[in-house]
Motif scaffolding. Structure first.
Motif, PDB file in Angstrom:
ATOM      1  N   PRO A 130       3.606   6.253  -8.377  1.00  0.00           N
ATOM      2  CA  PRO A 130       3.661   4.964  -9.089  1.00  0.00           C
ATOM      3  C   PRO A 130       3.835   3.763  -8.161  1.00  0.00           C
ATOM      4  O   PRO A 130       3.701   2.616  -8.615  1.00  0.00           O
ATOM      5  N   THR A 133      -1.316   2.420  -4.544  1.00  0.00           N
ATOM      6  CA  THR A 133      -2.634   2.453  -5.172  1.00  0.00           C
ATOM      7  C   THR A 133      -3.153   3.893  -5.115  1.00  0.00           C
ATOM      8  O   THR A 133      -2.651   4.718  -4.345  1.00  0.00           O
ATOM      9  N   TYR A 210      -0.669  -6.446  -6.470  1.00  0.00           N
ATOM     10  CA  TYR A 210      -0.059  -6.440  -7.801  1.00  0.00           C
ATOM     11  C   TYR A 210      -1.020  -5.743  -8.751  1.00  0.00           C
ATOM     12  O   TYR A 210      -2.117  -6.225  -9.018  1.00  0.00           O
ATOM     13  N   GLU A 211      -0.603  -4.591  -9.235  1.00  0.00           N
ATOM     14  CA  GLU A 211      -1.476  -3.740 -10.028  1.00  0.00           C
ATOM     15  C   GLU A 211      -0.674  -3.063 -11.127  1.00  0.00           C
ATOM     16  O   GLU A 211       0.398  -2.518 -10.868  1.00  0.00           O
ATOM     17  N   ASP A 212      -1.184  -3.116 -12.352  1.00  0.00           N
ATOM     18  CA  ASP A 212      -0.510  -2.484 -13.498  1.00  0.00           C
ATOM     19  C   ASP A 212       0.925  -2.980 -13.661  1.00  0.00           C
ATOM     20  O   ASP A 212       1.848  -2.215 -13.979  1.00  0.00           O
ATOM     21  N   GLY A 213       1.114  -4.281 -13.417  1.00  0.00           N
ATOM     22  CA  GLY A 213       2.422  -4.884 -13.637  1.00  0.00           C
ATOM     23  C   GLY A 213       3.455  -4.615 -12.571  1.00  0.00           C
ATOM     24  O   GLY A 213       4.658  -4.816 -12.799  1.00  0.00           O
ATOM     25  N   TRP A 215       4.146  -4.373  -7.955  1.00  0.00           N
ATOM     26  CA  TRP A 215       3.657  -4.478  -6.584  1.00  0.00           C
ATOM     27  C   TRP A 215       3.584  -3.071  -5.984  1.00  0.00           C
ATOM     28  O   TRP A 215       4.557  -2.323  -6.018  1.00  0.00           O
ATOM     29  N   LYS A 216       2.407  -2.726  -5.434  1.00  0.00           N
ATOM     30  CA  LYS A 216       2.187  -1.386  -4.897  1.00  0.00           C
ATOM     31  C   LYS A 216       1.662  -1.458  -3.466  1.00  0.00           C
ATOM     32  O   LYS A 216       0.924  -2.381  -3.105  1.00  0.00           O
ATOM     33  N   SER A 218      -0.774  -0.738  -0.593  1.00  0.00           N
ATOM     34  CA  SER A 218      -2.212  -0.512  -0.574  1.00  0.00           C
ATOM     35  C   SER A 218      -2.717  -0.011   0.771  1.00  0.00           C
ATOM     36  O   SER A 218      -3.579   0.861   0.841  1.00  0.00           O
TER      37      SER A 218
END
Length: 230
Positions: A130, A133, A210-213, A215-216, A218
């Motif tokens: 989670p 990416t 910022y992905e799916d609400g 910060w991930k 990458s």
């Protein structure tokens, strides 16, 4: 080069005047007086009492520091101390971060601690999914499976140099990671550490999106080896 391990590249602190003795004894309660043996009432040095007093002061200071860190975190303020764990020590973070930069920093530290724990224990790779990416997670899984069973001991020390927004929903974090304390073992307990690819200081730039609400992580790029300062 990455900060994390693969099977082929083991990845990625005399005499003392009576007046002076009396002044030293008073605040520490580390001196004693016997009126029969010491008619002047001058305190005598008690090393056990001194050690006890110093231990109490040290414990009080540690408690105060922990309380301050907890209060800061509760107020939404992050510090290097509040972001640290026993095996992952943050030595410094930039001053004056705004709300978005703070959120990016917290997301990165969470990701970094989770993934380091995977390499420490060689378990729980799914915990990172989670926080990354899909492509980044695929790379981590491949490296984890290639590494095989075993464990890693030691402490990672990280200095965060900068947190920068580079585009909409995209940010970068520059760090110096000190892995010189790490020792890697295979499933049989053999030391498989490679000083050239594990026990170094790595200047790295990590890209967060910022992905799916959330910060991930990458991508990340190592810029220098054994040149940065933690």
């Amino acid at each position: 080069m990455t900060r994390f391990p693969t099977a082929s590249s083991q990845w990625r602190r005399a005499t003392v005047g009576a007046a002076a003795l009396l002044l030293a004894c008073a605040p520490l309660a580390a001196c004693s007086s016997d009126s029969d043996d010491n008619p002047l009432g001058i305190g005598t040095f008690d090393p056990e009492a001194m050690a006890s007093a110093e231990a109490s002061e040290s414990a009080a200071a540690a408690a105060a520091s922990a309380s301050a860190a907890a209060s800061a975190e509760a107020a939404g303020i992050v510090t290097a101390e509040s972001l640290s764990t026993d095996r992952y020590v943050v030595t410094s973070i930039p001053e004056g971060l705004d709300e978005q930069q703070t959120e990016v920093l917290k997301a990165f530290i969470n990701y970094d601690q989770v993934t380091w724990n995977i390499w420490f224990t060689r378990t729980g790779a799914e915990n990172a999914e989670p926080l990354m990416t899909a492509e980044a997670y695929r790379r981590l899984k491949n490296g984890f499976e290639e590494l095989g069973d075993g464990h890693t001991d030691g402490t990672v020390r990280v200095s965060v140099k900068a947190v920068t927004a580079v585009a909409y929903a995209r940010a970068q974090i520059a760090i110096c990671g000190d892995q010189s304390d790490l020792v890697s073992y295979d499933a049989n307990g053999n030391d498989i550490s490679n000083p050239e690819t594990l026990q170094g200081r790595y200047e790295t730039v990590i890209t967060m999106v910022y992905e799916d609400g959330a910060w991930k992580e990458s991508d990340e790029t190592t810029l220098t080896v054994n040149e940065c300062v933690v």
